[in-house]
Design an enzyme around this catalytic site. Structure first.
Site, PDB file in Angstrom:
ATOM      1  N   ARG A  72      91.056  73.306  34.209  1.00 29.98           N
ATOM      2  CA  ARG A  72      90.473  73.679  32.888  1.00 29.98           C
ATOM      3  C   ARG A  72      90.890  75.013  32.336  1.00 29.98           C
ATOM      4  O   ARG A  72      90.600  75.396  31.571  1.00 29.98           O
ATOM      5  CB  ARG A  72      88.891  73.063  32.663  1.00 29.98           C
ATOM      6  CG  ARG A  72      88.993  71.671  32.757  1.00 29.98           C
ATOM      7  CD  ARG A  72      87.534  71.388  33.015  1.00 29.98           C
ATOM      8  NE  ARG A  72      86.707  71.619  33.824  1.00 29.98           N
ATOM      9  CZ  ARG A  72      86.511  70.702  35.071  1.00 29.98           C
ATOM     10  NH1 ARG A  72      87.501  70.000  35.386  1.00 29.98           N
ATOM     11  NH2 ARG A  72      85.781  71.270  36.094  1.00 29.98           N
ATOM     12  N   GLU A 109      79.907  74.455  47.509  1.00 30.33           N
ATOM     13  CA  GLU A 109      78.548  73.560  47.554  1.00 30.33           C
ATOM     14  C   GLU A 109      78.775  72.478  48.841  1.00 30.33           C
ATOM     15  O   GLU A 109      77.785  72.025  49.506  1.00 30.33           O
ATOM     16  CB  GLU A 109      77.653  73.270  46.776  1.00 30.33           C
ATOM     17  CG  GLU A 109      77.498  74.369  45.497  1.00 30.33           C
ATOM     18  CD  GLU A 109      78.378  74.693  44.458  1.00 30.33           C
ATOM     19  OE1 GLU A 109      78.227  75.086  43.379  1.00 30.33           O
ATOM     20  OE2 GLU A 109      79.727  74.329  44.885  1.00 30.33           O
TER      21      GLU A 109
END
Length: 186
Positions: A72, A109
């Site tokens: 993006r 994560e």
């Protein structure tokens, strides 16, 4: 540092930008409130406002490279680069660039990922802006900074459309400033 930190907090463009971002609950996994900027891209005014705010900020900062983080960051980076007279350098996921690359791995994560850049894409001491759509923990941007600095570039700042509020205090950006337009919507 959020846009509001620079005196444009009352700027109505920020509300337009924030309102144009769709929140998708539980994507890509339960508990995540995904900030979908594809709806911002569908809104000509919001998309233009986003690019214009970044261009206004970076126009006179002697930036020679805008580095966009896949994927993006690619949507904002080229427009900003063109407007400020800089080149655009894509920072890609592994095995997406032909030719010789340098790579930087980083932890997420939920695992490990990597960014790659063509060898020679940036030159020694070039001033770089790193752009992405969102910053959460700062791990991807920190990897981008390390990658660019290994190539000899000077990262001036990182910029994102959306940033989590806790990023102000907890972001791991190797001491580099970050400029964020809006906080996520719930």
């Amino acid at each position: 540092m959020f846009a509001g930190d620079y005196g444009i907090q009352g700027d109505p463009r920020l509300k337009t930008i924030s309102d144009a971002i769709r929140v998708v609950p539980h994507f890509p996994k339960p508990g995540i409130m995904f900030q979908d900027i594809t709806t911002l891209l569908l809104d000509h005014k919001a998309f233009k406002d986003t690019v214009d705010i970044f261009v206004d900020r970076y126009r006179d900062m002697d930036i020679s490279v805008v580095a966009g983080v896949e994927a993006r960051g690619f949507m904002f980076g080229p427009s900003i680069a063109l407007a400020i007279g800089a080149k655009f350098v894509p920072l890609r996921k592994p095995k997406k660039l032909p030719g010789e690359v340098i790579a930087e791995a980083y932890e997420l994560e939920y695992g490990v990922d990597c960014l790659e850049m063509h060898v020679g894409a940036v030159q020694q001491d070039e001033r770089v802006l790193v752009i992405d759509d969102i910053v959460a923990t700062g791990g991807t941007l920190a990897a981008a900074i390390r990658l660019l600095e290994r190539a000899g570039a000077e990262v001036v700042e990182c910029a994102c459309v959306v940033g989590l509020p806790e990023i102000k205090a907890e972001c791991r950006l190797n001491g580099k400033p970050i400029y964020v337009l809006v906080e996520p919507r719930q």
